[in-house]
Enzyme design. Structure first.
Site, short mmCIF file in Angstrom:
data_model
loop_
_atom_site.label_atom_id
_atom_site.label_comp_id
_atom_site.label_asym_id
_atom_site.label_seq_id
_atom_site.Cartn_x
_atom_site.Cartn_y
_atom_site.Cartn_z
N GLY A 182 0.66 -1.17 0.11
CA GLY A 182 -0.16 0.08 0.03
C GLY A 182 0.48 1.39 -0.11
N GLY A 184 3.03 2.42 -2.23
CA GLY A 184 3.46 2.90 -3.57
C GLY A 184 2.80 4.14 -4.17
N CYS A 187 -0.14 3.37 -6.13
CA CYS A 187 -0.80 2.25 -5.52
C CYS A 187 -2.16 2.82 -4.70
CB CYS A 187 0.07 1.59 -4.27
SG CYS A 187 -0.75 0.64 -3.47
#
Ligand code: 5GP
Length: 349
Positions: A182, A184, A187
């Site tokens: 999570g 990124g 993301c």
């Protein structure tokens, strides 16, 4: 239902406390590491930063540019077999020595790997087995079978964020556990699923578990500036993977778009609608995309960015008294902060 209430940290929550040191110039700080792996038989000095296996980051051109600095590249998995064979077939001293072959856990991923492996005479040293959710039994089984067949290659696999599964993966044959769910830059997992774990705490906890077993970890995602890379290493990461920080360079791939006199490059998550449309014929009806697309102003050659990342790391080492990258985590004391960067004159990019 349970609530864990001890504080978990992200990069933005801490700074490194400076310490007295006898170090002279930052030019003397050694950023190379020579790891001995738990399973693989490979010993070569590397600067343990890895370009992410995204098609707008982990390209052959990127591998060529980064290998000159002994930095690694996880080649994205969407290249055709012929291109991968040509790349990994290069003779000794080529950039392929610093490149990971990336694959998922589908039968077709393994078949493709086997073909490239065969046609390059086993010319692959580093392998990145990558799934969005590293907690499934199918993933651990795949890793076990892969390790039995390929005892000597370095296997990096993930992603996970907790100690229990880090240990399970290392015992199943993984050398480097990839850590991050999570964080990124492109993301949207946390937004779409509510699942995740603050990245610095994930690194600290998984590194502790891995090191107890002679394993290693790679902090993956969430680094936005060189200081974050320092914090990832300071927290115990053995390798650090970067997507967004290596995106939008001449070597990154990604469509070029001109808009009002500025040149941009497309950058998108590998689970974004854009990537799924490109490679999987669209987003399957049973799932949501967990990545987004963006346009970044073109940044020129990646060498300049490498310079600032490695410069930041060297400087951090001198601030805390670490002669080499190896000593950085031992020399790290984090202080919790509520604010860290003065942006009165705008973001300092
Ligand atoms: P960054 O360095 O850009 O912050 O993070 C890079 C990492 O983000 C990649 O190595 C990968 O683990 C993760 N990532 C890449 N694409 C996606 C995506 O579409 N969805 C999610 N959830 N993560 C992604």
């Amino acid at each position: 239902m349970r609530i864990e209430s001890d504080v978990k940290l992200d990069f933005k929550d801490v700074l490194l406390r400076p310490k007295r040191s006898t170090l002279g110039s930052r030019a003397n700080v050694n950023l190379e590491r020579l790891y001995g792996f738990r399973h693989a038989r490979l010993e070569m000095p590397v600067v343990p930063v890895i370009a992410a296996n995204m098609d707008t980051v982990g390209t052959f051109e990127m591998a060529r540019a980064l290998a000159a600095h002994k930095i690694l590249t996880a080649i994205h998995k969407h290249y055709p077999v012929e291109d991968l064979v040509a790349f990994f077939n290069r003779q000794e001293a080529g950039e392929h020595r610093y490149a990971f072959y990336s694959l998922g856990i589908l039968a077709q991923d393994l078949e493709k790997f086997e073909e490239v492996w065969r046609r390059t005479g086993g010319g692959i040293r580093w392998v990145c087995i990558d799934v969005a959710n590293g907690y499934t039994e199918a993933f651990i089984d795949f890793v076990k079978r892969f390790r039995e067949r390929y005892p000597d290659v370095v296997v990096m696999a993930g992603n996970v964020v907790t100690a229990d599964i880090t240990e399970a993966l290392i015992l199943a044959g993984v050398d480097i556990v990839k850590v991050g769910i999570g964080p990124g830059s492109v993301c949207t997992t946390r937004k779409m699923t509510g699942v995740g774990y603050p990245q610095l705490s994930a690194i600290i906890e998984c590194a502790d578990a891995a090191h107890g077993l002679g394993g290693h970890i790679c902090g993956d995602g969430g680094c936005t500036v060189p200081g974050d890379v320092v914090k990832a290493f300071g927290g115990g990461s053995d390798f650090v993977m970067l997507g967004g920080m290596f995106a939008a360079h001449d070597e990154s791939g990604g469509e070029i778009v001109e808009h009002e006199g500025t040149t941009y490059r497309k950058f998108y998550g590998m689970s974004s609608e854009e990537a799924m449309t490109r490679y999987a014929g669209g987003v399957a009806r049973y799932r949501a995309s967990e990545g987004k697309s963006t346009m970044l102003p073109a940044r020129g050659p990646v060498d300049d960015t490498v310079q600032s990342i490695l410069g930041g790391l060297r400087s951090a080492c001198t601030y805390v008294g670490a002669r080499k990258l190896k000593d950085l985590s031992k020399c790290t004391t984090f202080v919790r902060v509520t604010q860290q960067i003065n942006e009165v004159f705008g973001p300092s990019d």
